[in-house]
Write a protein that holds these residues in place. Structure first.
Motif, PDB file in Angstrom:
ATOM      1  N   LEU A 395      34.230 -20.501 -10.945  1.00  0.00           N
ATOM      2  CA  LEU A 395      33.289 -20.479 -12.068  1.00  0.00           C
ATOM      3  C   LEU A 395      33.607 -21.471 -13.190  1.00  0.00           C
ATOM      4  CD1 LEU A 395      32.750 -16.602 -12.344  1.00  0.00           C
ATOM      5  CD2 LEU A 395      31.159 -18.285 -11.420  1.00  0.00           C
ATOM      6  N   ALA A 396      34.876 -21.782 -13.396  1.00  0.00           N
ATOM      7  CA  ALA A 396      35.237 -22.699 -14.492  1.00  0.00           C
ATOM      8  C   ALA A 396      35.242 -24.141 -13.994  1.00  0.00           C
ATOM      9  CB  ALA A 396      36.603 -22.321 -15.052  1.00  0.00           C
ATOM     10  N   ASP A 397      34.925 -25.070 -14.906  1.00  0.00           N
ATOM     11  CA  ASP A 397      35.000 -26.502 -14.561  1.00  0.00           C
ATOM     12  C   ASP A 397      36.435 -26.989 -14.590  1.00  0.00           C
ATOM     13  OD1 ASP A 397      32.085 -27.146 -14.383  1.00  0.00           O
ATOM     14  OD2 ASP A 397      32.147 -26.356 -16.418  1.00  0.00           O
ATOM     15  N   LEU A 398      37.251 -26.351 -15.444  1.00  0.00           N
ATOM     16  CA  LEU A 398      38.675 -26.670 -15.485  1.00  0.00           C
ATOM     17  C   LEU A 398      39.433 -25.378 -15.768  1.00  0.00           C
ATOM     18  CD1 LEU A 398      41.128 -28.628 -15.623  1.00  0.00           C
ATOM     19  CD2 LEU A 398      40.699 -28.803 -18.088  1.00  0.00           C
ATOM     20  N   THR A 399      40.466 -25.114 -14.971  1.00  0.00           N
ATOM     21  CA  THR A 399      41.335 -23.968 -15.206  1.00  0.00           C
ATOM     22  C   THR A 399      42.696 -24.464 -15.674  1.00  0.00           C
ATOM     23  OG1 THR A 399      40.227 -22.652 -13.494  1.00  0.00           O
ATOM     24  CG2 THR A 399      42.431 -21.957 -14.145  1.00  0.00           C
ATOM     25  N   ILE A 400      43.202 -23.860 -16.736  1.00  0.00           N
ATOM     26  CA  ILE A 400      44.557 -24.163 -17.215  1.00  0.00           C
ATOM     27  C   ILE A 400      45.398 -22.924 -16.912  1.00  0.00           C
ATOM     28  CG2 ILE A 400      45.985 -24.781 -19.198  1.00  0.00           C
ATOM     29  CD1 ILE A 400      43.393 -25.888 -20.521  1.00  0.00           C
ATOM     30  N   ILE A 401      46.267 -23.036 -15.917  1.00  0.00           N
ATOM     31  CA  ILE A 401      47.085 -21.890 -15.498  1.00  0.00           C
ATOM     32  C   ILE A 401      48.369 -21.885 -16.324  1.00  0.00           C
ATOM     33  CG2 ILE A 401      48.128 -20.685 -13.552  1.00  0.00           C
ATOM     34  CD1 ILE A 401      46.433 -22.445 -11.687  1.00  0.00           C
ATOM     35  N   THR A 402      48.663 -20.739 -16.926  1.00  0.00           N
ATOM     36  CA  THR A 402      49.820 -20.655 -17.805  1.00  0.00           C
ATOM     37  C   THR A 402      50.502 -19.299 -17.641  1.00  0.00           C
ATOM     38  OG1 THR A 402      50.551 -21.000 -20.090  1.00  0.00           O
ATOM     39  CG2 THR A 402      48.448 -19.857 -19.786  1.00  0.00           C
ATOM     40  N   SER A 403      51.346 -18.942 -18.594  1.00  0.00           N
ATOM     41  CA  SER A 403      52.089 -17.684 -18.526  1.00  0.00           C
ATOM     42  C   SER A 403      51.402 -16.614 -19.370  1.00  0.00           C
ATOM     43  CB  SER A 403      53.525 -17.910 -19.019  1.00  0.00           C
ATOM     44  OG  SER A 403      54.295 -16.746 -18.840  1.00  0.00           O
ATOM     45  N   ASP A 404      51.507 -15.358 -18.931  1.00  0.00           N
ATOM     46  CA  ASP A 404      50.974 -14.217 -19.687  1.00  0.00           C
ATOM     47  C   ASP A 404      52.182 -13.375 -20.127  1.00  0.00           C
ATOM     48  OD1 ASP A 404      49.735 -11.424 -20.047  1.00  0.00           O
ATOM     49  OD2 ASP A 404      47.946 -12.618 -19.717  1.00  0.00           O
ATOM     50  N   ASN A 405      52.326 -12.163 -19.613  1.00  0.00           N
ATOM     51  CA  ASN A 405      53.543 -11.364 -19.827  1.00  0.00           C
ATOM     52  C   ASN A 405      54.335 -11.379 -18.519  1.00  0.00           C
ATOM     53  OD1 ASN A 405      52.931 -10.434 -22.494  1.00  0.00           O
ATOM     54  ND2 ASN A 405      51.504  -8.952 -21.626  1.00  0.00           N
ATOM     55  N   PRO A 406      55.280 -12.299 -18.351  1.00  0.00           N
ATOM     56  CA  PRO A 406      55.967 -12.391 -17.055  1.00  0.00           C
ATOM     57  C   PRO A 406      56.838 -11.174 -16.734  1.00  0.00           C
ATOM     58  CG  PRO A 406      56.946 -13.907 -18.644  1.00  0.00           C
ATOM     59  CD  PRO A 406      55.711 -13.364 -19.289  1.00  0.00           C
ATOM     60  N   ARG A 407      57.175 -10.402 -17.768  1.00  0.00           N
ATOM     61  CA  ARG A 407      58.044  -9.232 -17.609  1.00  0.00           C
ATOM     62  C   ARG A 407      59.325  -9.655 -16.880  1.00  0.00           C
ATOM     63  NH1 ARG A 407      52.693  -7.220 -16.941  1.00  0.00           N
ATOM     64  NH2 ARG A 407      52.101  -5.989 -18.772  1.00  0.00           N
ATOM     65  N   PHE A 408      59.631  -9.042 -15.730  1.00  0.00           N
ATOM     66  CA  PHE A 408      60.903  -9.367 -15.074  1.00  0.00           C
ATOM     67  C   PHE A 408      60.752 -10.391 -13.946  1.00  0.00           C
ATOM     68  CE2 PHE A 408      61.732  -5.352 -17.168  1.00  0.00           C
ATOM     69  CZ  PHE A 408      62.990  -5.575 -17.716  1.00  0.00           C
ATOM     70  N   ASP A 461      49.709  -9.073 -29.490  1.00  0.00           N
ATOM     71  CA  ASP A 461      50.398  -9.988 -30.406  1.00  0.00           C
ATOM     72  C   ASP A 461      51.859 -10.186 -29.992  1.00  0.00           C
ATOM     73  OD1 ASP A 461      51.423  -7.525 -31.021  1.00  0.00           O
ATOM     74  OD2 ASP A 461      50.818  -7.538 -33.138  1.00  0.00           O
ATOM     75  N   TYR A 462      52.089 -10.113 -28.683  1.00  0.00           N
ATOM     76  CA  TYR A 462      53.449 -10.278 -28.166  1.00  0.00           C
ATOM     77  C   TYR A 462      53.402 -10.898 -26.779  1.00  0.00           C
ATOM     78  CZ  TYR A 462      52.211  -6.259 -25.316  1.00  0.00           C
ATOM     79  OH  TYR A 462      51.572  -5.438 -24.427  1.00  0.00           O
ATOM     80  N   GLN A 463      54.577 -11.364 -26.319  1.00  0.00           N
ATOM     81  CA  GLN A 463      54.746 -11.770 -24.924  1.00  0.00           C
ATOM     82  C   GLN A 463      55.989 -11.070 -24.408  1.00  0.00           C
ATOM     83  OE1 GLN A 463      55.519 -15.982 -24.004  1.00  0.00           O
ATOM     84  NE2 GLN A 463      54.100 -15.811 -22.292  1.00  0.00           N
ATOM     85  N   GLU A 464      55.832 -10.369 -23.274  1.00  0.00           N
ATOM     86  CA  GLU A 464      56.943  -9.573 -22.745  1.00  0.00           C
ATOM     87  C   GLU A 464      57.703 -10.361 -21.681  1.00  0.00           C
ATOM     88  OE1 GLU A 464      57.709  -5.257 -20.563  1.00  0.00           O
ATOM     89  OE2 GLU A 464      55.754  -5.651 -21.482  1.00  0.00           O
ATOM     90  N   ILE A 465      58.990 -10.613 -21.974  1.00  0.00           N
ATOM     91  CA  ILE A 465      59.848 -11.399 -21.076  1.00  0.00           C
ATOM     92  C   ILE A 465      61.167 -10.654 -20.895  1.00  0.00           C
ATOM     93  CG2 ILE A 465      61.016 -13.616 -20.709  1.00  0.00           C
ATOM     94  CD1 ILE A 465      58.975 -14.838 -22.716  1.00  0.00           C
ATOM     95  N   LYS A 466      61.490 -10.345 -19.643  1.00  0.00           N
ATOM     96  CA  LYS A 466      62.764  -9.683 -19.307  1.00  0.00           C
ATOM     97  C   LYS A 466      63.022  -8.436 -20.157  1.00  0.00           C
ATOM     98  CE  LYS A 466      64.599 -13.005 -16.466  1.00  0.00           C
ATOM     99  NZ  LYS A 466      63.424 -13.502 -15.765  1.00  0.00           N
ATOM    100  N   GLY A 467      61.983  -7.626 -20.321  1.00  0.00           N
ATOM    101  CA  GLY A 467      62.147  -6.353 -21.029  1.00  0.00           C
ATOM    102  C   GLY A 467      62.091  -6.435 -22.548  1.00  0.00           C
ATOM    103  N   VAL A 468      61.879  -7.639 -23.083  1.00  0.00           N
ATOM    104  CA  VAL A 468      61.816  -7.816 -24.547  1.00  0.00           C
ATOM    105  C   VAL A 468      60.420  -8.304 -24.932  1.00  0.00           C
ATOM    106  CG1 VAL A 468      62.795  -9.026 -26.553  1.00  0.00           C
ATOM    107  CG2 VAL A 468      64.269  -8.390 -24.619  1.00  0.00           C
ATOM    108  N   LYS A 469      59.838  -7.696 -25.977  1.00  0.00           N
ATOM    109  CA  LYS A 469      58.539  -8.150 -26.481  1.00  0.00           C
ATOM    110  C   LYS A 469      58.767  -9.110 -27.644  1.00  0.00           C
ATOM    111  CE  LYS A 469      55.639  -4.260 -25.077  1.00  0.00           C
ATOM    112  NZ  LYS A 469      54.721  -3.184 -25.487  1.00  0.00           N
ATOM    113  N   TYR A 470      58.422 -10.367 -27.428  1.00  0.00           N
ATOM    114  CA  TYR A 470      58.552 -11.401 -28.462  1.00  0.00           C
ATOM    115  C   TYR A 470      57.218 -11.555 -29.190  1.00  0.00           C
ATOM    116  CZ  TYR A 470      62.816 -12.659 -25.917  1.00  0.00           C
ATOM    117  OH  TYR A 470      64.051 -12.627 -25.316  1.00  0.00           O
TER     118      TYR A 470
END
Length: 490
Positions: A395-408, A461-470
């Motif tokens: 559906l999109a003309d351009l997709t920008i793939i990035t990080s969300d909440n990678p968690r572990f 309003d955060y990003q969760e990485i390795k058990g920590v919410k930044y």
């Protein structure tokens, strides 16, 4: 407070001890039990409160409310009821002094549209001087206090605690999202809803920890309409009659259909540089024009729902028009002004169904390019990644793939999974793992007429990485990027 006062609206049996005792607290959390507490034993999916009777007895609990045969310390009163979740709801109402009876309670149920509609109703009613509390998926709002949400519909004790705070803060109304889970688990039992609203129904929330099948999902949605004075329903939804089959309330309808009591006519999409919206005429029970700064047909439904509610509060049409122009929901097609040439928005779409709905809606505006930036959460289904990649690629003309909440998980591994779905399409994409840099790429490379969507994070309003919410709020990232780019140009 006397235990008898707590139980006054319940059917119960005194199995041990006496009900003529003073109690101090009511709780269903064994960790919160103190001297003189009443502990309600809930049979949950993870643990069974009946297992903690000896433990709460040692902490000084005066009474327990149970639904099973139990052995309890001799000093404790044991109250037996048929369903402890139902008992907790009615006892909580009593504990806080029945605050719902001092409020006009508006409950909104449905698969989609609940969150946006609650904010629209709050906005319109406040325009005419009501003080309105809100309980929903994103947060609870009590006067100036904002409490982040854990569940769409909180546990019954928390709901009545919020109602009490709302009454004390001078609120005269509350609008709340009512989930099918909340109805099924009696979290809203005993609440005297003034108005109940049905938005729509889709095949969602079916599974071992939710509803056993679609019939059960429909049945639970319908419970709201046996507990409200007025039921307002989307007549265009194919399941409307099923949901209202056992309704005991007065019924009104809204929609595009000529059968609707309140209907939308002559709907048209509105587009200007940096702006997408929708306009239509309200007919039937009211008669006026509306324009909303939120795109898509579903925005017509959401706003029409809000209008149907506010009609019962005798809100004049000009106040409704004004309030709908400013009603905003954080992270739900939230437009952020970055350019006069293209449109950028933030949205919570974080699965294939919601992303497809969003991108399909935006394509109706015929953007020069539709650009979709998203990632997927770690420690969640890989299928979701493949599906979202495929939807955006299609559906999109351009997709920008990035990080969300990678968690572990490793962010790059999640991106690689998304690309598997992308490659089933011929959609163009770039991958930029750092979310801020991905957003920078989207903004710096924005072209006249583009519509750019930052999907997945929404109100978070955060990003969760390795058990920590930044701390990470996309609005702040955008502001930082714009400031940095201005500096670079000087």
């Amino acid at each position: 407070m006397k235990l008898t006062a707590l139980l006054e609206r319940l059917q119960y049996e005194v199995v041990q001890g006496t009900k003529e005792i003073e109690i101090t607290e009511l709780t269903n959390d064994s960790r919160k039990v103190t001297e003189g507490s009443v502990f309600v034993c809930i049979s949950g999916a993870v643990s069974d409160g009946h297992q903690y009777i000896e433990e709460v007895g040692k902490k000084g609990a005066a009474a327990v409310i149970v639904e099973k045969d139990v052995e309890a310390p001799k000093h404790m009163t044991v109250i037996r009821v048929e369903d402890t979740r139902y008992a907790l709801a009615l006892a909580s109402a009593a504990y806080f002094g029945y605050p719902a009876e001092q409020l006009k309670v508006i409950g909104i149920t449905g698969t989609k549209g609940k969150t946006t509609t609650t904010y629209m109703v709050k906005s319109i009613l406040e325009e005419v001087g009501h003080k309105v509390g809100l309980i929903g998926t994103i947060e609870a709002i009590i006067g100036d206090e904002v409490i982040p949400a854990v569940n769409t519909t909180p546990e019954s004790f928390t709901i009545h605690q919020y109602f009490r705070k709302m009454v004390d803060a001078g609120c005269d109304a509350v609008v709340m999202e009512v989930s099918s889970q909340g109805l099924m688990l009696h979290r809203t039992a005993g609440i005297p809803f003034e108005i109940g609203i049905f938005t729509n129904l889709g095949e969602d929330h079916i599974g071992p920890n939710e509803h056993k099948d679609f019939e059960d999902y429909k049945r639970c949605k319908g419970l709201l309409f046996r507990q409200c004075k007025i039921g307002i329903a989307n007549v265009d939804d194919p399941y409307f009659k099923d949901v209202f089959r056992e309704a005991t309330c007065e019924i009104e309808t809204f929609g595009f259909s000529e059968k609707a009591d309140l209907r939308a006519e002559h709907a048209e999409l509105v587009t200007r540089p940096g702006y997408l919206g929708v306009a239509y005429h309200v007919a039937g029970l009211m008669d006026f024009d509306v324009e909303i700064d939120i795109p898509g047909t579903f925005s017509v439904y959401n706003s029409l729902t809000a209008i149907a509610v506010c009609r019962h509060f005798n809100v004049p049409s000009e106040k409704i028009q004004k309030a709908l122009k400013v009603a905003k929901v954080k992270g739900r097609i939230e437009m952020v002004k970055v350019s006069d040439e293209f449109t950028l928005m933030i949205d919570y779409a974080h699965n294939a169904m919601s992303l497809e709905s969003l991108l399909t809606t935006l394509k109706e505006y015929h953007p020069k390019r539709l650009v979709c930036l998203f990632g997927c959460g770690g420690n969640r289904s890989k299928t979701r990644r493949y599906e979202m990649g495929e939807v955006s690629g299609r559906l999109a003309d351009l997709t920008i793939i990035t990080s969300d909440n990678p968690r572990f998980e490793e962010p790059q591994e999640i991106i690689d999974d998304i690309k598997i779905g992308m490659k089933k399409t011929d959609g163009a994409y770039v991958e930029i793992c750092d979310r801020k840099e991905a957003i920078r790429y989207a903004i710096v490379n924005g072209q006249p007429g583009d519509v750019i969507v930052l999907a997945g994070k929404g109100h978070e309003d955060y990003q969760e990485i390795k058990g920590v919410k930044y701390a990470m709020d996309e609005r702040d990232l955008i502001a930082d990027i714009l400031a940095e780019e201005r500096e670079r140009e000087q």
